[in-house]
Enzyme design. Sequence first.
Site, PDB file in Angstrom:
ATOM      1  N   LEU A  57      63.500 -46.140 -55.869  1.00 19.75           N
ATOM      2  CA  LEU A  57      64.260 -45.674 -54.708  1.00 19.75           C
ATOM      3  C   LEU A  57      63.411 -45.738 -53.439  1.00 19.75           C
ATOM      4  CD1 LEU A  57      66.313 -42.709 -56.229  1.00 19.75           C
ATOM      5  CD2 LEU A  57      66.889 -45.133 -56.102  1.00 19.75           C
ATOM      6  N   GLU A 108      59.747 -55.677 -53.448  1.00 19.15           N
ATOM      7  CA  GLU A 108      59.869 -55.612 -52.001  1.00 19.15           C
ATOM      8  C   GLU A 108      60.415 -56.980 -51.620  1.00 19.15           C
ATOM      9  OE1 GLU A 108      59.513 -53.257 -49.842  1.00 19.15           O
ATOM     10  OE2 GLU A 108      58.752 -51.719 -51.182  1.00 19.15           O
ATOM     11  N   THR A 150      62.957 -66.196 -56.403  1.00 15.67           N
ATOM     12  CA  THR A 150      63.562 -66.751 -55.201  1.00 15.67           C
ATOM     13  C   THR A 150      63.185 -68.219 -55.011  1.00 15.67           C
ATOM     14  OG1 THR A 150      63.386 -66.634 -52.782  1.00 15.67           O
ATOM     15  CG2 THR A 150      61.576 -65.704 -54.007  1.00 15.67           C
ATOM     16  N   ASP A 151      64.026 -68.929 -54.270  1.00 16.34           N
ATOM     17  CA  ASP A 151      63.692 -70.321 -53.924  1.00 16.34           C
ATOM     18  C   ASP A 151      62.545 -70.380 -52.906  1.00 16.34           C
ATOM     19  OD1 ASP A 151      65.081 -69.357 -51.697  1.00 16.34           O
ATOM     20  OD2 ASP A 151      66.451 -71.055 -51.544  1.00 16.34           O
ATOM     21  N   GLU A 152      62.228 -69.233 -52.284  1.00 14.54           N
ATOM     22  CA  GLU A 152      61.210 -69.250 -51.229  1.00 14.54           C
ATOM     23  C   GLU A 152      59.816 -69.598 -51.759  1.00 14.54           C
ATOM     24  OE1 GLU A 152      61.583 -66.179 -48.282  1.00 14.54           O
ATOM     25  OE2 GLU A 152      63.692 -65.879 -48.757  1.00 14.54           O
ATOM     26  N   TYR A 175      55.677 -62.332 -48.733  1.00 15.19           N
ATOM     27  CA  TYR A 175      56.744 -62.079 -49.715  1.00 15.19           C
ATOM     28  C   TYR A 175      56.820 -63.211 -50.730  1.00 15.19           C
ATOM     29  CZ  TYR A 175      61.483 -62.354 -51.640  1.00 15.19           C
ATOM     30  OH  TYR A 175      62.560 -62.501 -52.492  1.00 15.19           O
ATOM     31  N   LEU A 215      70.021 -60.978 -42.703  1.00 11.46           N
ATOM     32  CA  LEU A 215      70.796 -61.618 -41.635  1.00 11.46           C
ATOM     33  C   LEU A 215      72.284 -61.230 -41.608  1.00 11.46           C
ATOM     34  CD1 LEU A 215      70.774 -63.757 -39.298  1.00 11.46           C
ATOM     35  CD2 LEU A 215      71.576 -65.385 -41.012  1.00 11.46           C
TER      36      LEU A 215
HETATM   37  P1  NAD Z   1      66.518 -55.102 -52.474  1.00 16.92           P
HETATM   38  O1  NAD Z   1      65.372 -54.958 -51.524  1.00 16.92           O
HETATM   39  O2  NAD Z   1      67.894 -54.876 -51.982  1.00 16.92           O
HETATM   40  O3  NAD Z   1      66.317 -54.124 -53.725  1.00 16.92           O
HETATM   41  C1  NAD Z   1      65.078 -53.940 -54.338  1.00 16.92           C
HETATM   42  C2  NAD Z   1      65.185 -52.734 -55.265  1.00 16.92           C
HETATM   43  O4  NAD Z   1      63.920 -52.592 -55.931  1.00 16.92           O
HETATM   44  C3  NAD Z   1      65.460 -51.430 -54.535  1.00 16.92           C
HETATM   45  O5  NAD Z   1      66.428 -50.685 -55.230  1.00 16.92           O
HETATM   46  C4  NAD Z   1      64.110 -50.718 -54.562  1.00 16.92           C
HETATM   47  O6  NAD Z   1      64.225 -49.299 -54.545  1.00 16.92           O
HETATM   48  C5  NAD Z   1      63.528 -51.224 -55.866  1.00 16.92           C
HETATM   49  N1  NAD Z   1      62.066 -51.162 -55.878  1.00 16.92           N
HETATM   50  C6  NAD Z   1      61.213 -51.591 -54.918  1.00 16.92           C
HETATM   51  N2  NAD Z   1      59.945 -51.334 -55.284  1.00 16.92           N
HETATM   52  C7  NAD Z   1      59.997 -50.774 -56.518  1.00 16.92           C
HETATM   53  C8  NAD Z   1      59.014 -50.301 -57.423  1.00 16.92           C
HETATM   54  N3  NAD Z   1      57.710 -50.352 -57.130  1.00 16.92           N
HETATM   55  N4  NAD Z   1      59.418 -49.796 -58.610  1.00 16.92           N
HETATM   56  C9  NAD Z   1      60.727 -49.730 -58.918  1.00 16.92           C
HETATM   57  N5  NAD Z   1      61.701 -50.129 -58.087  1.00 16.92           N
HETATM   58  C10 NAD Z   1      61.339 -50.661 -56.901  1.00 16.92           C
HETATM   59  O7  NAD Z   1      66.363 -56.558 -53.090  1.00 16.92           O
HETATM   60  P2  NAD Z   1      67.483 -57.597 -53.556  1.00 16.92           P
HETATM   61  O8  NAD Z   1      67.915 -58.389 -52.390  1.00 16.92           O
HETATM   62  O9  NAD Z   1      68.479 -56.876 -54.388  1.00 16.92           O
HETATM   63  O10 NAD Z   1      66.610 -58.565 -54.473  1.00 16.92           O
HETATM   64  C11 NAD Z   1      66.431 -58.294 -55.872  1.00 16.92           C
HETATM   65  C12 NAD Z   1      65.550 -59.361 -56.478  1.00 16.92           C
HETATM   66  O11 NAD Z   1      66.130 -60.648 -56.258  1.00 16.92           O
HETATM   67  C13 NAD Z   1      64.150 -59.420 -55.857  1.00 16.92           C
HETATM   68  O12 NAD Z   1      63.227 -59.653 -56.893  1.00 16.92           O
HETATM   69  C14 NAD Z   1      64.223 -60.612 -54.913  1.00 16.92           C
HETATM   70  O13 NAD Z   1      62.948 -61.229 -54.788  1.00 16.92           O
HETATM   71  C15 NAD Z   1      65.188 -61.513 -55.642  1.00 16.92           C
HETATM   72  N6  NAD Z   1      65.983 -62.427 -54.790  1.00 16.92           N
HETATM   73  C16 NAD Z   1      66.689 -61.948 -53.729  1.00 16.92           C
HETATM   74  C17 NAD Z   1      67.450 -62.826 -52.968  1.00 16.92           C
HETATM   75  C18 NAD Z   1      68.271 -62.330 -51.797  1.00 16.92           C
HETATM   76  O14 NAD Z   1      68.850 -63.153 -51.071  1.00 16.92           O
HETATM   77  N7  NAD Z   1      68.418 -61.033 -51.580  1.00 16.92           N
HETATM   78  C19 NAD Z   1      67.478 -64.193 -53.268  1.00 16.92           C
HETATM   79  C20 NAD Z   1      66.731 -64.644 -54.370  1.00 16.92           C
HETATM   80  C21 NAD Z   1      65.997 -63.754 -55.127  1.00 16.92           C
HETATM   81  P1  TYD Z   2      66.836 -63.108 -44.119  1.00 21.87           P
HETATM   82  O1  TYD Z   2      68.203 -62.540 -44.323  1.00 21.87           O
HETATM   83  O2  TYD Z   2      65.741 -62.194 -43.670  1.00 21.87           O
HETATM   84  O3  TYD Z   2      66.446 -63.899 -45.457  1.00 21.87           O
HETATM   85  P2  TYD Z   2      65.197 -64.887 -45.748  1.00 21.87           P
HETATM   86  O4  TYD Z   2      64.163 -64.699 -44.715  1.00 21.87           O
HETATM   87  O5  TYD Z   2      64.751 -64.387 -47.085  1.00 21.87           O
HETATM   88  O6  TYD Z   2      65.781 -66.269 -45.778  1.00 21.87           O
HETATM   89  O7  TYD Z   2      66.955 -64.264 -43.033  1.00 21.87           O
HETATM   90  C1  TYD Z   2      67.824 -65.371 -43.208  1.00 21.87           C
HETATM   91  C2  TYD Z   2      67.601 -66.310 -42.055  1.00 21.87           C
HETATM   92  O8  TYD Z   2      68.048 -65.677 -40.855  1.00 21.87           O
HETATM   93  C3  TYD Z   2      66.147 -66.650 -41.819  1.00 21.87           C
HETATM   94  O9  TYD Z   2      66.045 -68.013 -41.399  1.00 21.87           O
HETATM   95  C4  TYD Z   2      65.726 -65.726 -40.681  1.00 21.87           C
HETATM   96  C5  TYD Z   2      66.998 -65.572 -39.900  1.00 21.87           C
HETATM   97  N1  TYD Z   2      67.191 -64.286 -39.206  1.00 21.87           N
HETATM   98  C6  TYD Z   2      67.509 -64.248 -37.849  1.00 21.87           C
HETATM   99  O10 TYD Z   2      67.644 -65.303 -37.195  1.00 21.87           O
HETATM  100  N2  TYD Z   2      67.693 -63.031 -37.250  1.00 21.87           N
HETATM  101  C7  TYD Z   2      67.548 -61.855 -37.925  1.00 21.87           C
HETATM  102  O11 TYD Z   2      67.696 -60.758 -37.321  1.00 21.87           O
HETATM  103  C8  TYD Z   2      67.224 -61.900 -39.320  1.00 21.87           C
HETATM  104  C9  TYD Z   2      67.051 -60.633 -40.119  1.00 21.87           C
HETATM  105  C10 TYD Z   2      67.043 -63.134 -39.923  1.00 21.87           C
END
Ligand code: NAD
Ligand code: TYD
Length: 370
Positions: A57, A108, A150-152, A175, A215
């Site tokens: 959390l 994170e 992630t693809d990143e 990250y 975003l």
């Molecule tokens: P998010 O930031 O919304 O959620 C992360 C969750 O992890 C939160 O509930 C947080 O409380 C919990 N958390 C953080 N540190 C923790 C710890 N030390 N111990 C236990 N819980 C912890 O992230 P998300 O967008 O839901 O992403 C989830 C996963 O998917 C991540 O591993 C991220 O790298 C991956 N991912 C996300 C995206 C995206 O577009 N959001 C795309 C590809 C992969």
């Molecule tokens: P984001 O949602 O932070 O995802 P990621 O960095 O993991 O791709 O950002 C998506 C794209 O949008 C990225 O190219 C950065 C851009 N962006 C903005 O232009 N303005 C914003 O305020 C944010 C948060 C992201």
Amino acid sequence: MIRSLTPQSAAADGNALAAGFNNLLVTGGCGFIGTNFIRYLLNRPDFKGRIINLDKLTYAGNPENLRDVELNLPGRYIFHRADVCDGEEIDAIFSRYGIDSVCHFAAESHVDRSIRRPEGFIQTNIVGTFRLLETCRAAENFLLFHHVSTDEVYGSLGSDGLFTEKTAYRPNSPYSASKASSDHLVRAYHKTFGLPVTISNCSNNYGPYQFPEKLIPLMILNAREGKPLPVYGDGRNVRDWLYVEDHCEAIWNIMKSGRRGETYNIGGHAEIENIDVVNTVCDLLDRMAPFPDNNPHRKLIRYVPDRPGHDRRYAIDFSKLREELKWAPRESFPTGIRKTVSWYLDNSEWVARVRSGEYQAWIDENYGRR
Ligand code: NAD
Ligand code: TYD
């Protein structure tokens, strides 16, 4: 693109029952994708097990997202507040609940935060994954560690080409470097210790319950309130957008039927420049929630200085997943973004509580301060 149900995917559905994930640990289940995954899985007829959601959390974790599940399905869903970096606590959770499988989301996850304060990313994403792997390695009859990545990790593309599972890792932000490290650890635990693992590398997700620092939700909520819409650099960076429920379905397919030790890329087949994403959100709001004076939401767009190390383009080749597991996204960007904007408009109480930090007060009251 619509996924067609073939005999092979029907067979995959059958495998799930045989796979016997009876006590599945989901880490980070109170975050954006974890919440959607738990909701998805508890509605699947081919998942009969119990979910134990382990979440620290942080600011990104909101247990209110699953409050109804906690109340309505007490036997099938258990929440446990813990840090993935706390090895002893993880050992205790494994013994207490007989954990036989893990789907690891906890991380994170925000690039901008990793630029300001990388430390927490190293701890949670690398050390936390290591601690979990150590416990899984010691567990008896352990079935699967699925690692959500992630693809990143692949870095940035030029104007053409796609990331495949064979693309070399070249992460550019703290990250993505921390996620790349965790991917390597997961792979190494398979190769060295024979731990059954699968890894998925997914493109940018959007949909319900996403924290409004990313975003799409940031743009929806700022635009609603008439606040500036900050677009980094020239706004022409490209992301491959995937509706979150499609991601959940892909993960579940991989968990059930993906080959152990393998990585699968997941993408939305929806490459879009950031400025077009923001324009789309603005145009939808013009129609779905117009300002009283009918001013166009696009007027709020402001170009701001670029993010350091900003990756130019991500795009995913998910043919391995499509061919092996018959998965393809169900939502297109136009259908998914419309659903997403509607969700944020319809869930103003969730938005208000997240924005005001009220949910944080609720966490302190229910789970104690950390
Ligand atoms: P998010 O930031 O919304 O959620 C992360 C969750 O992890 C939160 O509930 C947080 O409380 C919990 N958390 C953080 N540190 C923790 C710890 N030390 N111990 C236990 N819980 C912890 O992230 P998300 O967008 O839901 O992403 C989830 C996963 O998917 C991540 O591993 C991220 O790298 C991956 N991912 C996300 C995206 C995206 O577009 N959001 C795309 C590809 C992969
Ligand atoms: P984001 O949602 O932070 O995802 P990621 O960095 O993991 O791709 O950002 C998506 C794209 O949008 C990225 O190219 C950065 C851009 N962006 C903005 O232009 N303005 C914003 O305020 C944010 C948060 C992201």
